[in-house]
Enzyme design. Structure first.
Site, short mmCIF file in Angstrom:
data_model
loop_
_atom_site.label_atom_id
_atom_site.label_comp_id
_atom_site.label_asym_id
_atom_site.label_seq_id
_atom_site.Cartn_x
_atom_site.Cartn_y
_atom_site.Cartn_z
N MET A 29 -3.76 -11.16 0.46
CA MET A 29 -2.50 -9.87 0.74
C MET A 29 -1.71 -10.63 2.01
O MET A 29 -0.96 -9.76 2.78
CB MET A 29 -2.42 -8.78 0.17
N HIS A 33 -7.89 -11.58 8.51
CA HIS A 33 -8.72 -10.90 9.90
C HIS A 33 -9.91 -11.82 9.40
O HIS A 33 -10.08 -12.47 8.92
CB HIS A 33 -8.82 -9.57 10.09
N HIS A 36 -11.18 -11.77 5.87
CA HIS A 36 -10.47 -13.19 5.16
C HIS A 36 -11.19 -14.97 5.73
O HIS A 36 -11.76 -15.72 4.51
CB HIS A 36 -9.35 -13.47 5.02
N GLU A 148 -16.53 -8.13 -0.69
CA GLU A 148 -17.57 -7.08 -0.76
C GLU A 148 -16.85 -5.33 -0.95
O GLU A 148 -17.46 -4.77 -0.88
CB GLU A 148 -19.13 -7.20 -0.34
N ASP A 150 -13.68 -4.85 -1.50
CA ASP A 150 -13.02 -4.63 -2.60
C ASP A 150 -14.51 -4.33 -3.56
O ASP A 150 -14.32 -5.58 -4.55
CB ASP A 150 -12.19 -5.06 -2.43
N GLN A 153 -12.93 -4.36 -7.19
CA GLN A 153 -12.36 -5.28 -7.25
C GLN A 153 -13.32 -6.41 -7.44
O GLN A 153 -13.01 -7.11 -9.12
CB GLN A 153 -11.27 -5.92 -5.73
N SER A 185 -10.65 -4.34 7.74
CA SER A 185 -9.08 -4.12 6.64
C SER A 185 -7.86 -4.57 7.39
O SER A 185 -7.50 -4.40 9.01
CB SER A 185 -8.85 -2.90 5.84
N SER A 186 -7.32 -5.12 6.08
CA SER A 186 -5.94 -5.55 7.36
C SER A 186 -5.05 -4.28 7.24
O SER A 186 -3.89 -4.13 8.38
CB SER A 186 -4.76 -6.29 5.74
O1 PAF Z 1 -8.12 -8.24 -2.55
C1 PAF Z 1 -6.96 -7.90 -1.79
O2 PAF Z 1 -6.46 -8.81 -1.25
C2 PAF Z 1 -6.12 -8.11 -3.32
O3 PAF Z 1 -6.45 -7.29 -4.11
C3 PAF Z 1 -6.23 -9.25 -4.05
C4 PAF Z 1 -7.23 -10.35 -4.96
C5 PAF Z 1 -5.44 -11.13 -3.48
C6 PAF Z 1 -5.45 -9.39 -5.43
O4 PAF Z 1 -3.78 -9.92 -4.85
#
Ligand code: PAF
Length: 279
Positions: A29, A33, A36, A148, A150, A153, A185-186
């Site tokens: 999104m 950082h 990513h 990880e 998230d 997720q 984290s952003s």
């Molecule tokens: O983890 C994230 O940044 C978001 O949940 C994702 C996986 C890009 C989906 O929008």
């Protein structure tokens, strides 16, 4: 580095790749950082080309303020990705993804969606499932990379891929931490200086909880963590949970054959931070 905003032109580019070209995909999104960028590095090592998407997905936000205030740093993101030799960036608009119907589909993740984040962020995982499935359809990656931090997720996306037989391998990558231990984290950029300076408290608490879980049962560790946050001047605990890594169900009695993780969500003012640790 090629940048696409339209699905059609991205797909044309992907179609034009030589047969057998492997695609590593990093959905994000934005507000990138080091966490990513480590996903991009892993994807580079394991695939012929790397596609990164930058899309602040409206359907996964249960809180409008959080969506509006989500950090957006597109120029910086693009130059970082270029310096990491990313091949393709996809930055669609909400209309390009959702046309005139910005809504989630409904998913059944076999109950994973009702634990932890699912209890506090209504509809969040339907939003995540909707966008990730859509992006997989568009990009058609061989491997997709997720951090990880998230963890829930990742388990949910794995479940979706398994149930829908999606031809993609889900790769989970370790949490990246700042020097003081705060999970990258952003949202960290939204912390005040005072909150940021104190935020290592979250990971410190997780580490102490891990040590305690060696000798105590989960409910005692839970009580201890709740107490640590009770009178904290800056942070409010939303939840702390010790759960089975596979089912994400809270642990009742320890089973030595299972893997457990401690999960935490904390508010620093209006900024919500999550973290977890393997036990
Ligand atoms: O983890 C994230 O940044 C978001 O949940 C994702 C996986 C890009 C989906 O929008």
């Amino acid at each position: 580095m090629l940048i696409f905003t339209k699905i059609k032109s991205l797909q044309q580019e992907i179609k034009s790749l030589k047969d057998g070209t492997t695609i590593g995909f990093v959905p994000t999104m934005g507000a990138l950082h080091e966490g990513h960028l480590s996903l991009v590095e892993n994807a580079k090592k394991e695939n012929d080309i790397v596609v990164v998407s930058i899309f602040v997905n409206p359907t996964q936000f249960d809180n409008t303020d959080d969506l509006i205030n989500y950090p957006k740093t597109i120029e910086k993101d693009l130059s970082l990705l270029k310096s990491f030799n990313c091949d393709i960036v996809f930055t669609p608009t909400p209309e390009e993804i959702y046309a005139d119907n910005i809504k989630s589909e409904s998913f059944d993740f076999d109950g994973l969606e009702f634990q932890m984040e699912g209890k506090f962020r209504a509809g969040h995982f339907n939003g995540v499932g909707t966008i990730v499935e859509r992006l997989f359809e568009i990009v058609k990656p061989h491997k997709a990379y997720f951090g990880e931090k998230d963890f829930q997720q990742i388990q949910i996306i794995r479940k979706m891929a398994e149930k829908k037989n999606l031809p993609v391998q889900i790769i989970s990558c370790p949490i990246h931490r700042e020097k003081d231990g705060l999970a990258m984290s952003s949202r960290n950029t939204r912390l005040t200086e005072v909150q940021r300076a104190a935020a290592s408290f979250i990971y410190e608490t997780l580490k102490k909880a891990k040590i305690q879980f060696g000798t105590k049962n989960a409910s005692d560790v839970l009580k201890w963590v709740e107490n640590e946050f009770k009178n904290h001047p800056l942070f409010t605990l939303e939840y702390f949970e010790i759960a089975d890594e596979e089912t994400l169900l809270p642990v009742k009695t320890k089973n030595p054959t299972k893997k457990y993780r401690a999960f935490i969500a904390v508010f620093a003012g209006k900024v919500r931070l999550i973290d977890n640790i393997r036990l």
